[in-house]
Design an enzyme around this catalytic site. Structure first.
Site, PDB file in Angstrom:
ATOM      1  N   GLY A   1     -15.500   2.660 -15.784  1.00 53.26           N
ATOM      2  CA  GLY A   1     -14.166   2.115 -15.485  1.00 53.26           C
ATOM      3  C   GLY A   1     -14.150   1.008 -14.456  1.00 53.26           C
ATOM      4  O   GLY A   1     -13.207   0.911 -13.661  1.00 53.26           O
ATOM      5  N   THR A   2     -15.192   0.149 -14.448  1.00 56.38           N
ATOM      6  CA  THR A   2     -15.153  -1.006 -13.542  1.00 56.38           C
ATOM      7  C   THR A   2     -15.591  -2.254 -14.297  1.00 56.38           C
ATOM      8  O   THR A   2     -16.546  -2.238 -15.056  1.00 56.38           O
ATOM      9  CB  THR A   2     -16.038  -0.823 -12.292  1.00 56.38           C
ATOM     10  OG1 THR A   2     -16.054  -2.037 -11.536  1.00 56.38           O
ATOM     11  CG2 THR A   2     -17.465  -0.412 -12.626  1.00 56.38           C
ATOM     12  N   SER A   3     -14.871  -3.345 -14.017  1.00 60.79           N
ATOM     13  CA  SER A   3     -15.212  -4.611 -14.697  1.00 60.79           C
ATOM     14  C   SER A   3     -16.464  -5.231 -14.082  1.00 60.79           C
ATOM     15  O   SER A   3     -16.997  -6.218 -14.593  1.00 60.79           O
ATOM     16  CB  SER A   3     -14.034  -5.587 -14.560  1.00 60.79           C
ATOM     17  OG  SER A   3     -13.768  -5.827 -13.176  1.00 60.79           O
TER      18      SER A   3
ATOM     19  N   ASN B   1     -12.651   2.847  -5.913  1.00 61.53           N
ATOM     20  CA  ASN B   1     -11.257   3.284  -5.881  1.00 61.53           C
ATOM     21  C   ASN B   1     -10.880   3.792  -4.505  1.00 61.53           C
ATOM     22  O   ASN B   1     -11.712   4.369  -3.789  1.00 61.53           O
ATOM     23  CB  ASN B   1     -11.008   4.382  -6.925  1.00 61.53           C
ATOM     24  CG  ASN B   1     -11.278   3.887  -8.332  1.00 61.53           C
ATOM     25  OD1 ASN B   1     -11.303   2.680  -8.589  1.00 61.53           O
ATOM     26  ND2 ASN B   1     -11.522   4.802  -9.254  1.00 61.53           N
ATOM     27  N   VAL B   2      -9.630   3.592  -4.177  1.00 58.77           N
ATOM     28  CA  VAL B   2      -9.129   4.049  -2.868  1.00 58.77           C
ATOM     29  C   VAL B   2      -8.298   5.321  -3.041  1.00 58.77           C
ATOM     30  O   VAL B   2      -7.795   5.870  -2.067  1.00 58.77           O
ATOM     31  CB  VAL B   2      -8.318   2.922  -2.181  1.00 58.77           C
ATOM     32  CG1 VAL B   2      -9.259   1.764  -1.829  1.00 58.77           C
ATOM     33  CG2 VAL B   2      -7.157   2.430  -3.020  1.00 58.77           C
ATOM     34  N   ASP B   3      -8.201   5.776  -4.310  1.00 55.62           N
ATOM     35  CA  ASP B   3      -7.528   7.069  -4.520  1.00 55.62           C
ATOM     36  C   ASP B   3      -8.524   8.198  -4.227  1.00 55.62           C
ATOM     37  O   ASP B   3      -9.725   7.961  -4.117  1.00 55.62           O
ATOM     38  CB  ASP B   3      -6.976   7.157  -5.963  1.00 55.62           C
ATOM     39  CG  ASP B   3      -8.064   7.161  -7.043  1.00 55.62           C
ATOM     40  OD1 ASP B   3      -8.021   6.325  -7.957  1.00 55.62           O
ATOM     41  OD2 ASP B   3      -8.983   8.032  -6.974  1.00 55.62           O
TER      42      ASP B   3
ATOM     43  N   HIS C   1     -14.479   0.678  -0.880  1.00 56.17           N
ATOM     44  CA  HIS C   1     -13.356  -0.210  -0.546  1.00 56.17           C
ATOM     45  C   HIS C   1     -12.278   0.474   0.262  1.00 56.17           C
ATOM     46  O   HIS C   1     -11.150  -0.019   0.340  1.00 56.17           O
ATOM     47  CB  HIS C   1     -12.772  -0.826  -1.833  1.00 56.17           C
ATOM     48  CG  HIS C   1     -13.739  -1.745  -2.499  1.00 56.17           C
ATOM     49  ND1 HIS C   1     -13.611  -2.125  -3.812  1.00 56.17           N
ATOM     50  CD2 HIS C   1     -14.858  -2.347  -2.046  1.00 56.17           C
ATOM     51  CE1 HIS C   1     -14.610  -2.943  -4.142  1.00 56.17           C
ATOM     52  NE2 HIS C   1     -15.396  -3.074  -3.079  1.00 56.17           N
TER      53      HIS C   1
ATOM     54  N   TYR D   1       0.839  -1.222   0.000  1.00 57.62           N
ATOM     55  CA  TYR D   1       0.000   0.000   0.000  1.00 57.62           C
ATOM     56  C   TYR D   1       0.859   1.252   0.000  1.00 57.62           C
ATOM     57  O   TYR D   1       0.512   2.272  -0.583  1.00 57.62           O
ATOM     58  CB  TYR D   1      -0.986  -0.022   1.182  1.00 57.62           C
ATOM     59  CG  TYR D   1      -2.092  -1.009   0.924  1.00 57.62           C
ATOM     60  CD1 TYR D   1      -2.058  -2.289   1.471  1.00 57.62           C
ATOM     61  CD2 TYR D   1      -3.134  -0.701   0.043  1.00 57.62           C
ATOM     62  CE1 TYR D   1      -3.055  -3.212   1.187  1.00 57.62           C
ATOM     63  CE2 TYR D   1      -4.131  -1.623  -0.247  1.00 57.62           C
ATOM     64  CZ  TYR D   1      -4.079  -2.886   0.322  1.00 57.62           C
ATOM     65  OH  TYR D   1      -5.055  -3.812   0.018  1.00 57.62           O
TER      66      TYR D   1
HETATM   67  N1  APR Z   1     -11.242   4.344 -19.185  1.00 63.86           N
HETATM   68  C1  APR Z   1     -12.353   3.637 -18.823  1.00 63.86           C
HETATM   69  N2  APR Z   1     -12.335   2.337 -18.456  1.00 63.86           N
HETATM   70  C2  APR Z   1     -11.131   1.733 -18.470  1.00 63.86           C
HETATM   71  C3  APR Z   1      -9.930   2.380 -18.849  1.00 63.86           C
HETATM   72  C4  APR Z   1     -10.028   3.745 -19.217  1.00 63.86           C
HETATM   73  N3  APR Z   1      -8.940   4.465 -19.586  1.00 63.86           N
HETATM   74  N4  APR Z   1      -8.907   1.476 -18.748  1.00 63.86           N
HETATM   75  C5  APR Z   1      -9.463   0.321 -18.318  1.00 63.86           C
HETATM   76  N5  APR Z   1     -10.795   0.463 -18.166  1.00 63.86           N
HETATM   77  C6  APR Z   1     -11.781  -0.509 -17.686  1.00 63.86           C
HETATM   78  C7  APR Z   1     -11.489  -1.955 -17.997  1.00 63.86           C
HETATM   79  O1  APR Z   1     -12.011  -2.304 -19.278  1.00 63.86           O
HETATM   80  C8  APR Z   1     -12.238  -2.668 -16.869  1.00 63.86           C
HETATM   81  O2  APR Z   1     -13.597  -2.869 -17.195  1.00 63.86           O
HETATM   82  O3  APR Z   1     -11.780  -0.414 -16.284  1.00 63.86           O
HETATM   83  C9  APR Z   1     -12.159  -1.665 -15.719  1.00 63.86           C
HETATM   84  C10 APR Z   1     -11.119  -2.046 -14.674  1.00 63.86           C
HETATM   85  O4  APR Z   1     -11.561  -3.233 -14.055  1.00 63.86           O
HETATM   86  P1  APR Z   1     -10.738  -3.776 -12.802  1.00 63.86           P
HETATM   87  O5  APR Z   1      -9.286  -3.719 -13.111  1.00 63.86           O
HETATM   88  O6  APR Z   1     -11.379  -5.077 -12.413  1.00 63.86           O
HETATM   89  O7  APR Z   1     -10.974  -2.679 -11.663  1.00 63.86           O
HETATM   90  P2  APR Z   1     -12.251  -2.539 -10.741  1.00 63.86           P
HETATM   91  O8  APR Z   1     -13.499  -2.955 -11.461  1.00 63.86           O
HETATM   92  O9  APR Z   1     -12.222  -1.173 -10.160  1.00 63.86           O
HETATM   93  O10 APR Z   1     -11.943  -3.605  -9.557  1.00 63.86           O
HETATM   94  C11 APR Z   1     -12.901  -3.670  -8.531  1.00 63.86           C
HETATM   95  O11 APR Z   1     -11.420  -5.181  -7.339  1.00 63.86           O
HETATM   96  O12 APR Z   1      -9.287  -5.664  -6.732  1.00 63.86           O
HETATM   97  C12 APR Z   1     -10.482  -5.170  -6.276  1.00 63.86           C
HETATM   98  O13 APR Z   1     -10.803  -3.679  -4.529  1.00 63.86           O
HETATM   99  C13 APR Z   1     -10.318  -3.758  -5.830  1.00 63.86           C
HETATM  100  O14 APR Z   1     -11.844  -1.915  -6.066  1.00 63.86           O
HETATM  101  C14 APR Z   1     -11.201  -2.967  -6.773  1.00 63.86           C
HETATM  102  C15 APR Z   1     -12.201  -4.002  -7.233  1.00 63.86           C
END
Ligand code: APR
Length: 232
Positions: free
Chosen positions: A174-176, A91-93, A108, A57
């Site tokens: 921006g989240t999967s 996000n934690v930022d 989170h 971290y």
């Molecule tokens: N703009 C928009 N989306 C983007 C970009 C971008 N420039 N770059 C990547 N992405 C998308 C990817 O296609 C994906 O769908 O952002 C998403 C990132 O997914 P993850 O890496 O799984 O991140 P996240 O969904 O925030 O993870 C959720 O998992 O590890 C834990 O606690 C952690 O909060 C996190 C949680």
């Protein structure tokens, strides 16, 4: 406080901070390719080797100190001119706050805060980027990252559900949508609430009808602002 403006709920993930230079988790070259999540982001890891967890971290916090909000964070903050905006972020930022968003719920946790291991209600802002062994709370117990680790409960989930349930418009950016319970929030949006999804990839939105903006966050938010004009 009711402002007469329509409620827009934004659910964001690591992708919104990617253009600020912060890695996502599951993309190519993502954080979970470099680190084993069970070794750095779980209560077991903390029990086994707290110094490894603290170093993980500290490294992310050091990167955060060099990162700046991007146009997507700024666009979400600007939405507050026309809408009653609630940001729910995984996000934690603190880039949403740095960009000017005034209501941000961190599902989170927060990288720039530390928490007592004796009393979780004792939370402290971190000045620099380092949190080390021997950094103690007011009660003399070791401080830990103020992060929700895998396997830990998500204390703000009920509050997040309440906010999503009142959404007139929902934006997922921006989240999967691969981590629960956060990903389940999409299902709590009212049926008639339009759901905009800004992501170059394919988040798991299930069978819900969505409006896809298949672009990176900064460019996608420019399209979003135009699409939202008719709701003002
Ligand atoms: N703009 C928009 N989306 C983007 C970009 C971008 N420039 N770059 C990547 N992405 C998308 C990817 O296609 C994906 O769908 O952002 C998403 C990132 O997914 P993850 O890496 O799984 O991140 P996240 O969904 O925030 O993870 C959720 O998992 O590890 C834990 O606690 C952690 O909060 C996190 C949680």
């Amino acid at each position: 406080m009711k402002t007469g403006k329509k409620r827009v709920v934004v659910l964001s993930g690591a992708g919104i901070s990617q253009e600020s230079g912060l890695k996502t988790f599951r993309d190519m070259g993502g954080i979970w390719e470099e680190y084993d999540v069970t070794e750095v982001a779980s209560p077991e890891a903390w029990r086994r080797h707290p110094e490894v967890v603290l170093r993980f971290y500290n490294e992310r916090r050091r990167q955060l100190l060099e990162a700046r909000p991007n146009d997507a964070h700024r666009a979400i903050a600007r939405l507050e001119e026309w809408f009653d905006v609630e940001v729910i972020t995984q996000n934690v930022d603190d880039l949403h706050e740095q960009a000017g968003s005034t209501r941000v719920l961190h599902l989170h946790g927060e990288l720039r805060k530390a928490r007592s291991t004796a009393d979780p209600s004792l939370v402290y802002p971190l000045k620099g980027w380092e949190l080390n062994m021997g950094d103690l709370c007011d009660r003399g117990s070791q401080l830990r990252p103020h992060i929700v680790w895998f396997g830990e409960p998500v204390p703000l989930m009920e509050e997040a559900i309440r906010r999503v349930a009142e959404a007139r418009i929902m934006v997922v950016i921006g989240t999967s949508l691969s981590v629960y319970p956060a990903a389940s929030l999409v299902g709590y949006a009212p049926p008639e609430c339009p759901l905009f999804v800004i992501d170059p990839g394919e988040p798991a939105t299930g069978e819900r009808q969505v409006i896809r903006i298949r672009k990176k966050a900064s460019e996608g938010c420019r399209d979003l602002l135009h699409l939202l004009e008719k709701y003002i």
